[in-house]
Motif scaffolding. Structure first.
Motif, PDB file in Angstrom:
ATOM      1  N   GLU A  72       0.837  -1.197   0.000  1.00  7.97           N
ATOM      2  CA  GLU A  72       0.000   0.000   0.000  1.00  7.97           C
ATOM      3  C   GLU A  72       0.873   1.249   0.000  1.00  7.97           C
ATOM      4  O   GLU A  72       0.596   2.226  -0.705  1.00  7.97           O
ATOM      5  N   TYR A  73       1.920   1.213   0.780  1.00  2.00           N
ATOM      6  CA  TYR A  73       2.866   2.326   0.825  1.00  2.00           C
ATOM      7  C   TYR A  73       3.538   2.504  -0.536  1.00  2.00           C
ATOM      8  O   TYR A  73       3.659   3.634  -1.041  1.00  2.00           O
ATOM      9  N   ALA A  74       3.968   1.404  -1.138  1.00  2.00           N
ATOM     10  CA  ALA A  74       4.614   1.473  -2.447  1.00  2.00           C
ATOM     11  C   ALA A  74       3.674   2.057  -3.492  1.00  2.00           C
ATOM     12  O   ALA A  74       4.085   2.869  -4.342  1.00  2.00           O
ATOM     13  N   ALA A  75       2.403   1.672  -3.445  1.00  2.00           N
ATOM     14  CA  ALA A  75       1.431   2.190  -4.414  1.00  2.00           C
ATOM     15  C   ALA A  75       1.284   3.700  -4.282  1.00  2.00           C
ATOM     16  O   ALA A  75       1.193   4.419  -5.289  1.00  2.00           O
ATOM     17  N   ARG A  76       1.248   4.189  -3.051  1.00  2.00           N
ATOM     18  CA  ARG A  76       1.138   5.643  -2.855  1.00  2.00           C
ATOM     19  C   ARG A  76       2.374   6.356  -3.381  1.00  2.00           C
ATOM     20  O   ARG A  76       2.275   7.422  -3.995  1.00  2.00           O
ATOM     21  N   ARG A  77       3.535   5.793  -3.131  1.00  2.00           N
ATOM     22  CA  ARG A  77       4.770   6.406  -3.612  1.00  2.00           C
ATOM     23  C   ARG A  77       4.842   6.396  -5.140  1.00  2.00           C
ATOM     24  O   ARG A  77       5.290   7.355  -5.763  1.00  2.00           O
ATOM     25  N   LEU A  78       4.403   5.313  -5.735  1.00  2.00           N
ATOM     26  CA  LEU A  78       4.447   5.205  -7.196  1.00  2.00           C
ATOM     27  C   LEU A  78       3.522   6.225  -7.861  1.00  2.00           C
ATOM     28  O   LEU A  78       3.853   6.798  -8.893  1.00  2.00           O
ATOM     29  N   THR A  79       2.373   6.449  -7.255  1.00  2.00           N
ATOM     30  CA  THR A  79       1.400   7.375  -7.834  1.00  2.00           C
ATOM     31  C   THR A  79       1.752   8.828  -7.560  1.00  2.00           C
ATOM     32  O   THR A  79       1.600   9.688  -8.420  1.00  2.00           O
ATOM     33  N   GLY A  80       2.227   9.085  -6.345  1.00  2.00           N
ATOM     34  CA  GLY A  80       2.400  10.472  -5.922  1.00  2.00           C
ATOM     35  C   GLY A  80       3.785  11.048  -6.104  1.00  2.00           C
ATOM     36  O   GLY A  80       3.985  12.247  -5.862  1.00  2.00           O
ATOM     37  N   THR A  81       4.767  10.236  -6.509  1.00  2.00           N
ATOM     38  CA  THR A  81       6.129  10.732  -6.665  1.00  2.00           C
ATOM     39  C   THR A  81       6.740  10.191  -7.957  1.00  2.00           C
ATOM     40  O   THR A  81       6.180   9.305  -8.604  1.00  2.00           O
ATOM     41  N   SER A  82       7.903  10.723  -8.271  1.00  2.00           N
ATOM     42  CA  SER A  82       8.693  10.190  -9.387  1.00  2.00           C
ATOM     43  C   SER A  82       9.936   9.481  -8.862  1.00  2.00           C
ATOM     44  O   SER A  82      10.919   9.312  -9.598  1.00  2.00           O
ATOM     45  N   ASP A  83       9.909   9.073  -7.601  1.00  2.00           N
ATOM     46  CA  ASP A  83      11.060   8.411  -6.990  1.00  2.00           C
ATOM     47  C   ASP A  83      11.403   7.133  -7.746  1.00  2.00           C
ATOM     48  O   ASP A  83      10.503   6.408  -8.203  1.00  2.00           O
ATOM     49  N   PRO A  84      12.687   6.823  -7.864  1.00  2.00           N
ATOM     50  CA  PRO A  84      13.086   5.588  -8.559  1.00  2.00           C
ATOM     51  C   PRO A  84      12.520   4.353  -7.878  1.00  2.00           C
ATOM     52  O   PRO A  84      12.345   4.301  -6.653  1.00  2.00           O
ATOM     53  N   LEU A  85      12.241   3.351  -8.681  1.00  2.00           N
ATOM     54  CA  LEU A  85      11.651   2.115  -8.174  1.00  2.00           C
ATOM     55  C   LEU A  85      12.547   1.462  -7.129  1.00  2.00           C
ATOM     56  O   LEU A  85      12.059   0.954  -6.107  1.00  2.00           O
ATOM     57  N   ALA A  86      13.849   1.472  -7.375  1.00  2.00           N
ATOM     58  CA  ALA A  86      14.778   0.851  -6.423  1.00  2.00           C
ATOM     59  C   ALA A  86      14.724   1.542  -5.067  1.00  2.00           C
ATOM     60  O   ALA A  86      14.829   0.892  -4.024  1.00  2.00           O
TER      61      ALA A  86
END
Length: 280
Positions: A224-238
């Motif tokens: 759930e945390y990863a999904a929020r980060r993926l949607t709300g940021t451009s942070d690298p996947l790693a």
């Protein structure tokens, strides 16, 4: 049993939604308990306090919050010198209206199982007192009361989704703590450590109340945390995977796909695109 009854008509002015007061408690046991037809939130500002109810007594310490719904008999007694509480009396109907608008409050504070007790640590208590000072200087209207209450209610521990309100308090607290990256980053071991209990006991209790294991629960919070980060940021996947406590990208991909039905990259592209440029 004979109780003293307090009335909203004697407590609030015609246009007042709340009344804030401070009191140093008598160290003698209250001769009679009292009830009231309005809600009240109070917290121990200093010292120790004993709460008396028809079924027994409970000791409260500095930083404890007590949420009192109408018609719940109770009495307070100071335990030592300078036992002080802050009381926020709330006009009838205000709390019910807030609860009707926010289903997430079920099982929390005034919407719990009775006289609900929560705790604020030193930092949280300081923030609560600062907010109370601001409320004290505000007009006694509902808008200002809600501006005070809602941040506090959001911060309180609540039964996570899927966990019944009759679950042990330690499990509710651990499940809430597991939403913090500092806890779920350490996996099931971090979750179990936050309970202060043995791993087998935690696993048995979780299977009973949640139907899954500490590892399953922690991984769900990670995804759930990863999904929020993926949607709300451009942070690298790693970087996101590492912040989840999953530096192995292959393992991270498998968990994310199993949880969300899409790869992390596809999940990000679809949601960011649809938000900025919706499809016709």
């Amino acid at each position: 049993m004979d109780y003293i009854s307090l009335s909203a008509s004697d407590t609030f002015g015609p246009d007042e939604a709340f009344f804030l007061s401070r009191a140093e408690l008598d160290t003698r046991r209250p001769p009679r308990l009292h009830t009231q037809d309005f809600h009240e939130m109070l917290w121990v500002q200093n010292g120790a306090v004993r709460l008396h109810t028809p079924t027994g007594k409970q000791d409260l310490s500095e930083g404890d919050l007590l949420f009192i719904s109408p018609n719940q008999p109770h009495g307070l007694q100071g335990r030592g010198e300078a036992s002080m509480v802050v009381s926020l009396a709330i006009r009838p109907g205000v709390i019910n209206a807030i609860g009707n608008r926010h289903d997430d409050l079920s099982g929390v504070a005034f919407w719990g199982r009775g006289l609900e007790v929560a705790h604020r640590d030193i930092r949280q208590l300081a923030a609560l007192n600062q907010a109370a000072l601001q409320l004290e200087r505000s007009p006694r209207r509902k808008l200002f009361l809600e501006a005070f209450l809602l941040p506090l209610l959001v911060a309180l521990d609540r039964p996570p989704e899927g966990l019944s309100t009759d679950a042990p308090d330690w499990l509710i607290a651990a499940c809430n703590a597991a939403q913090n990256p500092d806890v779920f980053r350490d996996g099931a071991a971090g979750f179990v450590a936050s309970t202060g209990r043995a791993h087998p006991h935690v696993s048995r209790t979780m299977r009973r109340f949640l139907g899954n294991t500490p590892s399953d629960y922690v991984n769900a919070q990670r995804m759930e945390y990863a999904a929020r980060r993926l949607t709300g940021t451009s942070d690298p996947l790693a970087e996101i995977a590492a912040d989840c406590g999953l530096p192995n990208l292959s393992h991270f991909h498998k968990l994310f796909l199993a949880t969300h039905g899409e790869t992390p990259q596809r999940y990000r592209r679809a949601r960011q695109r649809e938000l900025v440029q919706p499809r016709p």
